[in-house]
Design a protein around this motif. Structure first.
Motif, PDB file in Angstrom:
ATOM      1  N   ARG A   1       0.518  -1.016  -0.149  1.00 39.50           N
ATOM      2  CA  ARG A   1      -0.502   0.287  -0.029  1.00 39.50           C
ATOM      3  C   ARG A   1       1.076   1.728   0.169  1.00 39.50           C
ATOM      4  O   ARG A   1       0.271   1.861  -1.044  1.00 39.50           O
ATOM      5  N   HIS A   2       1.755   1.254   0.555  1.00 41.69           N
ATOM      6  CA  HIS A   2       3.372   2.411   0.117  1.00 41.69           C
ATOM      7  C   HIS A   2       3.985   2.051  -0.731  1.00 41.69           C
ATOM      8  O   HIS A   2       5.366   2.719  -0.779  1.00 41.69           O
ATOM      9  N   ASP A   3       4.016   1.340  -1.478  1.00 46.44           N
ATOM     10  CA  ASP A   3       4.741   1.241  -2.741  1.00 46.44           C
ATOM     11  C   ASP A   3       6.080   0.589  -2.532  1.00 46.44           C
ATOM     12  O   ASP A   3       6.696   1.036  -3.074  1.00 46.44           O
ATOM     13  N   LEU A   4       6.491  -0.028  -2.075  1.00 46.12           N
ATOM     14  CA  LEU A   4       8.082  -0.880  -1.029  1.00 46.12           C
ATOM     15  C   LEU A   4       7.219  -2.028  -1.825  1.00 46.12           C
ATOM     16  O   LEU A   4       6.442  -2.576  -2.377  1.00 46.12           O
ATOM     17  N   ASP A   5       8.424  -2.527  -2.463  1.00 43.90           N
ATOM     18  CA  ASP A   5       8.560  -3.435  -2.440  1.00 43.90           C
ATOM     19  C   ASP A   5       8.781  -4.814  -1.812  1.00 43.90           C
ATOM     20  O   ASP A   5       9.932  -4.242  -1.175  1.00 43.90           O
ATOM     21  N   VAL A   6       9.200  -5.805  -1.774  1.00 43.04           N
ATOM     22  CA  VAL A   6       7.768  -7.133  -0.751  1.00 43.04           C
ATOM     23  C   VAL A   6       8.672  -8.312  -1.143  1.00 43.04           C
ATOM     24  O   VAL A   6       8.450  -8.619  -2.424  1.00 43.04           O
ATOM     25  N   THR A   7       9.452  -8.781  -0.503  1.00 43.47           N
ATOM     26  CA  THR A   7      10.414 -10.634  -0.599  1.00 43.47           C
ATOM     27  C   THR A   7      10.752 -10.458   1.298  1.00 43.47           C
ATOM     28  O   THR A   7       9.941 -10.080   2.096  1.00 43.47           O
ATOM     29  N   GLY A   8      10.359 -12.148   1.521  1.00 37.84           N
ATOM     30  CA  GLY A   8      10.109 -12.838   2.482  1.00 37.84           C
ATOM     31  C   GLY A   8      11.350 -14.070   2.121  1.00 37.84           C
ATOM     32  O   GLY A   8      11.811 -14.399   1.802  1.00 37.84           O
ATOM     33  N   VAL A   9      11.271 -14.745   3.379  1.00 34.23           N
ATOM     34  CA  VAL A   9      12.361 -15.971   3.235  1.00 34.23           C
ATOM     35  C   VAL A   9      11.965 -16.891   2.439  1.00 34.23           C
ATOM     36  O   VAL A   9      13.145 -17.672   1.950  1.00 34.23           O
TER      37      VAL A   9
END
Length: 162
Positions: free
Chosen positions: A112-120
């Motif tokens: 929603r805040h235009d961040l690129d996300v990745t995780g484990v």
């Protein structure tokens, strides 16, 4: 080869990579990872993986930062836990390239805040695509460590590996 982009992490990706002894994947993929003090406090609440995490901090790879309780912080804290709130706030305020998050609500707010996300799982997939790990083995290790992965996601991630 590690890149020098700003990467901010929440607790879960760091802890789960530590639990399966794969923190080295972060070092292979990034030049450093920024960790809000609130996240570090969550990590040091337990003993699991702590020795490896402290070693990364002491080597300067994990960079700890203070995150102030801004208006955005207060707003997000109504939806998320303390670590996720601090990680997303810092990522937004510093225009981070990536934020490492595993929980669905945190990922939704970050996007929603235009961040690129990745995780484990994304970190493991990147490692598999460079040939440094056996993805199925690591996903199984994650499950054994208590990380929940649906059967659909498990199969989809395996099919995405090159």
């Amino acid at each position: 080869m590690p890149n020098s982009r700003l990467v901010v992490s929440d607790t879960s990706p760091l802890l789960n990579l530590a639990l399966i002894d794969r923190l080295g994947l972060l070092e292979a993929q990034f030049s450093e990872v920024t960790v809000p003090q609130q996240v570090w406090d969550e990590l040091t609440d337990g003993e699991d993986g702590l020795e490896a995490l402290r070693a990364l901090r002491d080597d300067g790879f994990l960079h700890l930062v203070e995150v102030e309780r801004s208006d955005l912080f207060v707003e997000l804290f109504h939806e998320l836990d303390l670590g996720e709130t601090a990680a997303i706030c810092y990522a937004v305020e510093e225009d981070a390239n990536f934020v490492l998050l595993d929980e669905r609500d945190g990922r939704r707010v970050a996007r929603r805040h235009d961040l690129d996300v990745t995780g484990v799982i994304g970190i493991l997939l990147r490692g598999a695509n460079t040939g440094s790990i056996d993805l199925k083995h690591e996903l199984d290790a994650l499950r054994e460590a208590g990380f929940w992965i649906s059967d659909d996601l498990y199969e989809r991630v395996l099919s995405e590996a090159r």
